[in-house]
Write an enzyme that holds these catalytic residues in place. Sequence first.
Site, PDB file in Angstrom:
ATOM      1  N   ILE A  76       0.844  -1.178  -0.020  1.00 56.75           N
ATOM      2  CA  ILE A  76      -0.134   0.098   0.115  1.00 56.75           C
ATOM      3  C   ILE A  76       0.750   1.309   0.019  1.00 56.75           C
ATOM      4  O   ILE A  76       0.423   2.404  -0.473  1.00 56.75           O
ATOM      5  CB  ILE A  76      -0.979  -0.032   1.167  1.00 56.75           C
ATOM      6  CG1 ILE A  76      -1.919   1.069   1.038  1.00 56.75           C
ATOM      7  CG2 ILE A  76      -0.222   0.517   2.437  1.00 56.75           C
ATOM      8  CD1 ILE A  76      -3.066   0.879   1.992  1.00 56.75           C
ATOM      9  N   LYS A  77       2.307   1.265   0.527  1.00 60.71           N
ATOM     10  CA  LYS A  77       3.196   2.403   0.541  1.00 60.71           C
ATOM     11  C   LYS A  77       3.349   2.861  -0.866  1.00 60.71           C
ATOM     12  O   LYS A  77       3.801   4.019  -1.018  1.00 60.71           O
ATOM     13  CB  LYS A  77       4.490   1.968   1.161  1.00 60.71           C
ATOM     14  CG  LYS A  77       4.213   1.611   2.488  1.00 60.71           C
ATOM     15  CD  LYS A  77       3.557   2.479   3.563  1.00 60.71           C
ATOM     16  CE  LYS A  77       3.868   2.033   5.099  1.00 60.71           C
ATOM     17  NZ  LYS A  77       3.476   3.130   5.850  1.00 60.71           N
ATOM     18  N   ASP A  78       3.083   2.178  -2.043  1.00 64.60           N
ATOM     19  CA  ASP A  78       2.957   2.846  -3.486  1.00 64.60           C
ATOM     20  C   ASP A  78       2.454   4.371  -3.581  1.00 64.60           C
ATOM     21  O   ASP A  78       2.914   5.253  -4.047  1.00 64.60           O
ATOM     22  CB  ASP A  78       2.877   1.678  -4.372  1.00 64.60           C
ATOM     23  CG  ASP A  78       3.711   0.648  -4.572  1.00 64.60           C
ATOM     24  OD1 ASP A  78       4.699   0.633  -3.962  1.00 64.60           O
ATOM     25  OD2 ASP A  78       3.528  -0.247  -5.295  1.00 64.60           O
TER      26      ASP A  78
ATOM     27  N   ALA B 168       3.942   6.958  -1.273  1.00 63.46           N
ATOM     28  CA  ALA B 168       5.278   7.369  -1.767  1.00 63.46           C
ATOM     29  C   ALA B 168       5.121   8.314  -2.741  1.00 63.46           C
ATOM     30  O   ALA B 168       5.983   9.270  -3.073  1.00 63.46           O
ATOM     31  CB  ALA B 168       6.092   5.944  -2.010  1.00 63.46           C
TER      32      ALA B 168
END
Length: 454
Positions: A43-45, A48
């Site tokens: 989910i950090k895409d 970021a």
Amino acid sequence: MKYFNNIIETIGNTPLVKLNKTVADVPALVLAKVETFNPGHSIKDRMAVKMVEDAEAAGILKPGGTIIEGTSGNTGMGLALAAIAKGYKLICTMADKQSQEKIDILRAMGAEVIVTPTNVASDDPRSYYSVAKKLNEDIPNSFYPNQYDNLSNRKAHYEQTGPEIWEQTDGKITHLVVGVGTGGTISGTAKYLKEQNPNVKIWGIDTYGSVFKKYHETGEFDENEIYSYLTEGIGEDILPKNVDFGLIDKFEKVSDKDGMLMTRRLAREEGLFMGNSAGSAVAGLNQLKNELTKDDVVVVIFHDHGSRYVGKIFNDDWMRDRGFLDKEKARALDLIKNHKDKTLVTVNDEQTISEAIAVLTKFNISQVPVTNISGEYVGSLNDTELYAALIKNPKIGDDKVSSVMGKAYPFVEANSTIEDVSKLIDKNNRAALIKDAAGVTHIITIHDVIDSLK
């Protein structure tokens, strides 16, 4: 033609998948938001890329610049994708408790990775927070996203994750369950969902050794709550600005063991090969099952992929070493592991005693099964009995083995316990026989049993 201009354009629109066996005791409909469908497998895409694009728009990040971030791995991967697509250099600092897979993946994506100690305070110059800040100060034209306090983090989830969940559940979501680290996912998603329906409950999953739960309940930042833990991706020893405690209705703590065991269950029982925070979230949901009804619709965020944890959570030895898996009881078949590739030495009942003694001497063994011409196990010999017979009559060397052999060694089942095997082996019966999966016969001696008990 339909195609994307680069990999970061594929981020988002991840599916909801119904959970079944791992939530069998939970009365509600439980749906997993599987964020591993993002190109960086987490989910950090989302956040970021949002932090990078907002920095570009603000003129903070300029062409040819360097991105420097402290990460547990997943944000670093999202930043790596953004750096590749946009032409930036990336330096990541990571605490040494993070899995080797995360470090290796980041390096494979072109990032420079600096590993720092885990067991230091957040303001210690050796911490991964402090090292990242210092690098940012020292390197010209660099950008320190600081995912913990950069509100572009939670804004990404307000703009993307929240609307996706609302649309996918047709507005029927009643509970959101999220592991809390930087706080961006839970806070941004919660803000959007509560704007649509203020009655949606937001449950944050915390870990023992983290400050979130007590701070939420008392408003006290208790340093006594802080201690080392193995769970990755959730919990903190700081209060990130991205955590909006006013949007979170409840925190639930989950132990390292419970979270990791559930992570393994998700793979085996649901076919969902997920990371640590997913297991913790489902374990926490099960702990709160009595607060749910059959009419509730629960969405659980699954942050990242199990490939980041192969050497840890999905490694049986690593889990056993930390007491998270019960030690497997050795079985009879385990007793032959040191000689399973060796051919069983036997003597024939028609051979002479002198020939049998030569066999014992050649192979440096103290007992041997005896077979007949048909290959059946009809007796046994051991050096003690042979010695006694020779002392009594030194001239028996030309006699047949059948004249001095003892009773045949008993056969044991492959799954017999060591206790069962040990009951068969005594001064009157020096060994037992066992067949492996291929039907090959092996011998179990008293030394094999002793070795297993060391």
